[in-house]
Design an enzyme around this catalytic site. Structure first.
Site, PDB file in Angstrom:
ATOM      1  CE1 TYR A 166      -3.945   2.205   0.929  1.00  0.00           C
ATOM      2  CE2 TYR A 166      -2.346   3.308   2.324  1.00  0.00           C
ATOM      3  CZ  TYR A 166      -3.579   3.285   1.705  1.00  0.00           C
ATOM      4  OH  TYR A 166      -4.433   4.349   1.855  1.00  0.00           O
ATOM      5  CE  LYS A 170      -3.309   5.605  -1.379  1.00  0.00           C
ATOM      6  NZ  LYS A 170      -4.224   6.020  -2.452  1.00  0.00           N
TER       7      LYS A 170
HETATM    8  P1  NAI Z   1     -12.832   3.150   0.489  1.00  0.00           P
HETATM    9  O1  NAI Z   1     -12.428   1.715   0.444  1.00  0.00           O
HETATM   10  O2  NAI Z   1     -14.062   3.507   1.201  1.00  0.00           O
HETATM   11  O3  NAI Z   1     -12.925   3.749  -0.992  1.00  0.00           O
HETATM   12  C1  NAI Z   1     -12.109   3.332  -2.062  1.00  0.00           C
HETATM   13  C2  NAI Z   1     -13.015   3.074  -3.252  1.00  0.00           C
HETATM   14  O4  NAI Z   1     -12.193   2.710  -4.393  1.00  0.00           O
HETATM   15  C3  NAI Z   1     -13.995   1.919  -3.012  1.00  0.00           C
HETATM   16  O5  NAI Z   1     -15.320   2.376  -3.195  1.00  0.00           O
HETATM   17  C4  NAI Z   1     -13.580   0.865  -4.022  1.00  0.00           C
HETATM   18  O6  NAI Z   1     -14.668   0.111  -4.521  1.00  0.00           O
HETATM   19  C5  NAI Z   1     -12.912   1.699  -5.098  1.00  0.00           C
HETATM   20  N1  NAI Z   1     -11.996   0.904  -5.913  1.00  0.00           N
HETATM   21  C6  NAI Z   1     -11.104  -0.020  -5.466  1.00  0.00           C
HETATM   22  N2  NAI Z   1     -10.443  -0.547  -6.500  1.00  0.00           N
HETATM   23  C7  NAI Z   1     -10.909   0.072  -7.626  1.00  0.00           C
HETATM   24  C8  NAI Z   1     -10.600  -0.036  -9.007  1.00  0.00           C
HETATM   25  N3  NAI Z   1      -9.659  -0.899  -9.451  1.00  0.00           N
HETATM   26  N4  NAI Z   1     -11.269   0.757  -9.901  1.00  0.00           N
HETATM   27  C9  NAI Z   1     -12.213   1.612  -9.473  1.00  0.00           C
HETATM   28  N5  NAI Z   1     -12.562   1.738  -8.162  1.00  0.00           N
HETATM   29  C10 NAI Z   1     -11.908   0.990  -7.252  1.00  0.00           C
HETATM   30  O7  NAI Z   1     -11.574   3.949   1.100  1.00  0.00           O
HETATM   31  P2  NAI Z   1     -11.428   5.497   1.497  1.00  0.00           P
HETATM   32  O8  NAI Z   1     -11.057   5.551   2.912  1.00  0.00           O
HETATM   33  O9  NAI Z   1     -12.576   6.276   1.014  1.00  0.00           O
HETATM   34  O10 NAI Z   1     -10.112   5.865   0.637  1.00  0.00           O
HETATM   35  C11 NAI Z   1     -10.131   6.671  -0.538  1.00  0.00           C
HETATM   36  C12 NAI Z   1      -8.713   6.904  -0.988  1.00  0.00           C
HETATM   37  O11 NAI Z   1      -7.974   7.591   0.043  1.00  0.00           O
HETATM   38  C13 NAI Z   1      -7.938   5.624  -1.260  1.00  0.00           C
HETATM   39  O12 NAI Z   1      -7.039   5.823  -2.338  1.00  0.00           O
HETATM   40  C14 NAI Z   1      -7.159   5.411   0.027  1.00  0.00           C
HETATM   41  O13 NAI Z   1      -6.039   4.605  -0.171  1.00  0.00           O
HETATM   42  C15 NAI Z   1      -6.817   6.853   0.376  1.00  0.00           C
HETATM   43  N6  NAI Z   1      -6.492   7.081   1.772  1.00  0.00           N
HETATM   44  C16 NAI Z   1      -7.436   6.899   2.757  1.00  0.00           C
HETATM   45  C17 NAI Z   1      -7.120   7.192   4.061  1.00  0.00           C
HETATM   46  C18 NAI Z   1      -8.119   7.052   5.148  1.00  0.00           C
HETATM   47  O14 NAI Z   1      -7.800   7.461   6.288  1.00  0.00           O
HETATM   48  N7  NAI Z   1      -9.297   6.534   4.887  1.00  0.00           N
HETATM   49  C19 NAI Z   1      -5.770   7.635   4.451  1.00  0.00           C
HETATM   50  C20 NAI Z   1      -4.878   7.835   3.343  1.00  0.00           C
HETATM   51  C21 NAI Z   1      -5.242   7.546   2.063  1.00  0.00           C
END
Ligand code: NAI
Length: 319
Positions: A166, A170
């Site tokens: 991960y 990133k």
């Molecule tokens: P989440 O899991 O709720 O949302 C991520 C979304 O991306 C999901 O709805 C998933 O279905 C979609 N997804 C996954 N693989 C995919 C693909 N190949 N094509 C299209 N869609 C795809 O997670 P969250 O927390 O909303 O995270 C959003 C972004 O922020 C991510 O990139 C995560 O890594 C990043 N992030 C989140 C943090 C947090 O504290 N939640 C901290 C740092 C980064």
């Protein structure tokens, strides 16, 4: 400050079917932008797929009087990315904004991280950001306008156990943003990255994988307030995605409502003489000086910038 508007603009938000991405899509749509709500659907690991996630966010935007269309392609392949962009072109006639937000999470200590999990994490976070950026590029270039927001993470920028794949994805997204920003600027395409924070399914998964008791956001100290809500990240992304923003090649952290620039700096270091390489013993003798950040730092904008900065220091070698 005039209101920030996306009237007449078209945005693609990947992974916008839930969590943080959903709030980006809602914020841009609320401000007049037409939005492609992309989401593969699926669990936190990026497995399985359900169209209903993206459809639900589109329904929410339409119900509020906005413009949106769903896309269920995966960012992990060139064809998928081109399909997402084709959806924007067919529905709204172009693309002005890309928010690379899609992400998945698979945690394991490095020695136990499987090939499949490593490949999936790099494919989603890094290759996905590349596929999407490459696919929107000619359309933004033709319009001489674009805003691309990458999603990095404190895990990648600072490091954390059990998130090797991960974090690599990133940190890779940050490196990709640097180059996209430099190549895009002459074409009016500005690129930046965010390091978001939110309490959602990724945070819950982390607690489980760290062996912690899974507790709700309500169990956090009162000082946190509502600031772990995913919606705390959307205003920063909307600003970076807007015409008002002229910043380029920067990374911003959103942490409990504190929004701050994150940077890569180089300390003053120790200067070896420039006629013959230093000895290992000289390195050892100057180790404290090499590590010292108290004397200040620079933040080079490119490899040439670093060379030019260092060239200004040191003595001209004797011939
Ligand atoms: P989440 O899991 O709720 O949302 C991520 C979304 O991306 C999901 O709805 C998933 O279905 C979609 N997804 C996954 N693989 C995919 C693909 N190949 N094509 C299209 N869609 C795809 O997670 P969250 O927390 O909303 O995270 C959003 C972004 O922020 C991510 O990139 C995560 O890594 C990043 N992030 C989140 C943090 C947090 O504290 N939640 C901290 C740092 C980064």
């Amino acid at each position: 400050m005039p209101p920030i508007s996306f009237e007449g603009r078209v945005a693609i938000v990947t992974g916008a079917g839930g969590g943080i991405g959903r709030t980006h899509a809602l914020e841009i749509a609320r401000r007049g932008g037409a939005v492609v709500v992309n989401d593969l659907g699926g669990d936190v690991a990026g497995r399985e797929g359900s169209a209903s996630m993206a459809e639900a966010v589109v329904a929410e935007i339409l119900a509020a009087g906005g413009r949106a269309v769903a896309s269920h392609d995966s960012v992990t392949t060139r064809e998928g990315a081109e399909g997402i962009v084709a959806t924007a072109l067919e529905a709204f006639g172009g693309v002005d904004v890309l928010v690379n937000n899609a992400g998945n999470m698979r945690n394991a200590f490095l020695a136990e991280l499987s090939d499949e999990d490593w490949d999936s994490l790099i494919a989603t976070h890094l290759t996905g950001s590349f596929n999407m950026t490459r696919a929107v590029w000619p359309h933004m270039q033709a319009r001489k306008y674009g805003r691309i927001v990458f999603t990095s993470s404190s895990s990648g920028m600072f490091g954390i156990a059990i998130q090797g794949g991960y974090a690599a994805g990133k940190a890779g997204a940050f490196g990709l943003m640097n180059v996209a920003a430099i190549e895009g600027e002459p074409h009016g395409i500005l690129c930046n990255a965010i390091m978001p924070n939110a309490f959602g399914r990724m945070a819950i998964q982390c607690m489980k994988d760290w062996g912690q008791e899974v507790r709700g956001v309500e169990s956090m100290p009162p000082v946190v307030g509502n600031s772990m809500d995913p919606s705390y990240n959307a205003p920063l992304v909307a600003y970076l995605a807007s015409e008002a923003c002229t910043s380029n090649r920067a990374v911003y952290s959103q942490c409990l409502g504190r929004i701050a620039r994150v940077f890569v700096g180089v300390g003053e270091g120790w200067q070896a003489q420039r006629q013959t390489p230093p000895t290992v013993e000289e390195i050892a003798a100057h180790w404290d000086e090499i590590n010292d950040l108290e004397r200040g730092y620079t933040t080079p904008a490119s490899p040439h910038d670093e060379l030019a900065l260092v060239m200004q220091t040191g003595e001209v070698p004797a011939h």
